[in-house]
Design an enzyme around this catalytic site. Sequence first.
Site, mmCIF file in Angstrom:
data_model
loop_
_atom_site.group_PDB
_atom_site.id
_atom_site.type_symbol
_atom_site.label_atom_id
_atom_site.label_comp_id
_atom_site.label_asym_id
_atom_site.label_seq_id
_atom_site.Cartn_x
_atom_site.Cartn_y
_atom_site.Cartn_z
ATOM 1 C CG HIS A 1 -8.528 -8.958 16.018
ATOM 2 N ND1 HIS A 1 -8.375 -7.799 15.293
ATOM 3 C CD2 HIS A 1 -7.756 -8.828 17.112
ATOM 4 C CE1 HIS A 1 -7.522 -7.012 15.924
ATOM 5 N NE2 HIS A 1 -7.139 -7.612 17.035
ATOM 6 C CE LYS B 1 -11.176 -5.889 0.902
ATOM 7 N NZ LYS B 1 -11.368 -5.350 2.238
ATOM 8 N NE ARG B 2 -3.591 -13.389 3.253
ATOM 9 C CZ ARG B 2 -2.816 -14.067 4.081
ATOM 10 N NH1 ARG B 2 -2.014 -13.430 4.919
ATOM 11 N NH2 ARG B 2 -2.809 -15.381 4.090
ATOM 12 C CE LYS C 1 -10.081 -10.250 4.229
ATOM 13 N NZ LYS C 1 -10.216 -8.919 4.873
ATOM 14 C CB THR D 1 -7.746 -1.271 8.869
ATOM 15 O OG1 THR D 1 -7.016 -2.404 8.383
ATOM 16 C CG2 THR D 1 -8.070 -1.446 10.336
ATOM 17 C CE LYS E 1 -4.535 0.130 5.843
ATOM 18 N NZ LYS E 1 -4.088 -1.233 5.449
HETATM 19 C C1 PLP Z 1 -4.628 -2.396 5.635
HETATM 20 C C2 PLP Z 1 -4.015 -3.655 5.139
HETATM 21 C C3 PLP Z 1 -4.712 -4.869 5.236
HETATM 22 C C4 PLP Z 1 -6.114 -4.956 5.786
HETATM 23 O O1 PLP Z 1 -7.028 -4.747 4.734
HETATM 24 P P1 PLP Z 1 -8.578 -5.110 4.862
HETATM 25 O O2 PLP Z 1 -9.152 -4.599 3.600
HETATM 26 O O3 PLP Z 1 -9.095 -4.388 6.061
HETATM 27 O O4 PLP Z 1 -8.671 -6.596 4.984
HETATM 28 C C5 PLP Z 1 -4.115 -6.008 4.762
HETATM 29 N N1 PLP Z 1 -2.872 -5.980 4.230
HETATM 30 C C6 PLP Z 1 -2.180 -4.834 4.110
HETATM 31 C C7 PLP Z 1 -0.833 -4.861 3.494
HETATM 32 C C8 PLP Z 1 -2.721 -3.636 4.561
HETATM 33 O O5 PLP Z 1 -2.011 -2.502 4.454
#
Ligand code: PLP
Length: 811
Positions: free
Chosen positions: A355, A542-543, A548, A650, A654
């Site tokens: 990952h 995101k985190r 990032k 991911t 979305k």
């Molecule tokens: C999809 C999702 C992530 C991953 O987000 P990235 O932008 O790909 O880092 C992290 N936390 C939650 C709650 C999510 O639904």
Amino acid sequence: MKLTKEQLKTDFKKKLMNLYAERVSESSKLHQYLTLGSLVKEYASEKWMNTNIQYTKKHVKQVYYFSMEFLIGRLLGSNLLNLGITDLCSEALHDFGIDLNEIEEVENDAGLGNGGLGRLAACFLDSMASIGIPGHGCGIRYDYGLFEQKIINGYQVEIPDNWLKHGNVWEVRKEDKAAVVKFGGKVSTVFEDNKLCFKHEDYEAVLAIPYDTPVIGYENNTVNTLRLWSAETVDKDFDLDSFSKGEYTKAVEHKYSVQSISQVLYPDDTRADGKILRLKQQYFFVSAGLQSIIRRYKKSNLPINRFDEFIAIHINDTHPSIAVAELMRLLVDEENLSWDDAFKITTNTFAYTNHTIMSEALEKWPIEMFKKLLPRIFMIVEEIDRRFCIEINEKYNDPQKVHDMAIISDGNIKMAYLAIVGSHSVNGVAKLHTEILKSRELNNFYNFYPYKFNNKTNGITHRRWLLKSNPKLSSLITETIGNKWIHDPNKLIDILAFSKNASFQNKIYEIKQSNKIDFANHVKDNYGIIIDPNSIYDVQVKRLHAYKRQLLNIFGILDLYYRLKSNPNLDIVPRTFFFGAKAAPGYYLAKRTIKLINTVADKINNDSSINGKIKIIFLENYSVSLAEKIIPCADVSEQISTTTKEASGTGNMKFMMNGAITVATLDGANVEMSEAVGENNIVIFGMKKDDVIDLEKNKTYHSIDYYNSDSRIKFIIDNLINGSLDVPTSEFADIHKYLIANNDEYFVLKDFDSYINAENKIDGLYKNRGKWLEMSISNIAHSGVFSSDNTIEQYSKEIWNTDRITINMHH
Ligand SMILES: *Cc1c(COP(=O)(O)O)cnc(C)c1O
């Protein structure tokens, strides 16, 4: 028998009475939720039983997805959806004067994961069940999931996530399927029955209790299982030995030390910190999981040497990679197979997903610690390593190569290497990521085992992330192209034919507006801030991590703010910037970045001179349920990581699926998104992969040059530490130091200019509504390929060799 509204109402009343001795009219929302939840589980239980019976009877190959994290979120809504009874239920409750949406809000998120990796595992479970793959999850039932985040005075404060406080309606405790996991002790070799045996003594035995949660497939009668393990003392509550000696405190201490194994999720997704409790957690669930798989397999009366024909086990990142050694132990020590036979079965059984390429996340364990906690497992890892090193030496006759590739070297056990050696498949999570693994990080292993390496680009379940989270958009799509896309998300492409259709565009616009108005109300209720639904909703959730680059986003906002201050007539579409991000509790720079975002938000939101053209909202406690609310109303998706650092992402998918336009670097799956939607329908900026690799290799980046040569950058950086943000000058001194004195590891300043241009481009595009909507529709249309149904189909065909099976209902 088909469920009717009347039946559901009768069942609901009866259940409420049985559980709480209450009538609907006097029941609380909590009791209504718990009642509905147990009812829904009952509706699924016959399918669950049937699925298990048919898997066993047909001897179908089963997949077990081993993961330290499952970031599931809420289950009521998605279970109703997958059972096909959402409308029925909504109408039944309506008759009682209950709003289903309000009941759904009562459920605590199952937040048993940090972010992308754990959410991927949850999407995969949903897809496996929905496309009919016999696949199950295996993990840990943490008493506390990822911490709840509060923002106090602009700072993140962590609160324990007591998600089980009202119980958990979805799980079933299966005490009769407990397993014993052994830690510590001594191993001696004895000669018995003409063979060498290993005797493990003086160990600490921990009881692993499984809790099963049904994983309901979408309208297909399949119900798979997520099995999460909880740690208990073998002698129930107390160490009886100590207890009977009157050492009461010691007995209680022992109980707590055992229970601590499944107490809490580690809240850091980017650093492997080598803590012994973490290793205990890993071995705990892996050993329990493998024991239960073998027990079940043996009940089927199939011979153990055909195990790999009927079982595939997937290792989600290196966290469960100790499974390689544990399966060897079980096959050699318990099932009496020869080493060679056991190793063949083991490698055929396991597949591993990598990952990340970030070195700080690569797990390694100090030999001494590992050996003390897991003496027999250590011996097995040593033996796997010894044989592997012989092979490397035979091929290359090069001691350096042997050293570089050894599983055990420099006092450490390298878990990624163990996973690669012990698996038949190693996959990255997006094309770019897999290429980098093959050419750089794992190049030695790629040269040695080229046939093991493959790519599986991540995906998201379109059921949760479109059908459930964006019902209005889903209805419009179904009205326009029929409902086939729900079973086959690739059919979303059919709406492309309507991308230039003015009436369709208008409907897409109205839906986005309606979602934005709903969210503006949510913001008003929760934050007391008024935002403009006609502004561009620009979202980065995101985190929080340096790679990032939330910093780049906030600098972009500051630059826009300063431009507005010097020219109040600047012709821009008003923008509302949303952030949502948890920082690992020990990640200092990430926490300062949260404070910076909140500081800038306070400053800008309260500056009336810019006429409300910019607002910044920091959304507390980013989680799955919050993601489901914010993503459907986003106009712009910020995917701005330093190229090469985000393995896939991911969140990016979305947003695309909900019609946002992405501002992106060509990193992770953004590359494939860009290829799918076409470069006119995404806004790409920043350094390319080779730029980053060259600068890192040649060490020719000097952030100070960008500070000196770009007055906008200088102004922003200076303002961090001169009091102009209305906080003490020391508040952001470390961010300043990180960017200038410490040379800006993730190239924020280098990409700044390109990023500003990208954000300006967004403004121009949004002003042309027809063009914008055409782009938005193209994004939705091309998002189907990122459904995890497609990803799982590929895992199933190319890695697991499992077939889809149809579950029949018998009456
Ligand atoms: C999809 C999702 C992530 C991953 O987000 P990235 O932008 O790909 O880092 C992290 N936390 C939650 C709650 C999510 O639904």
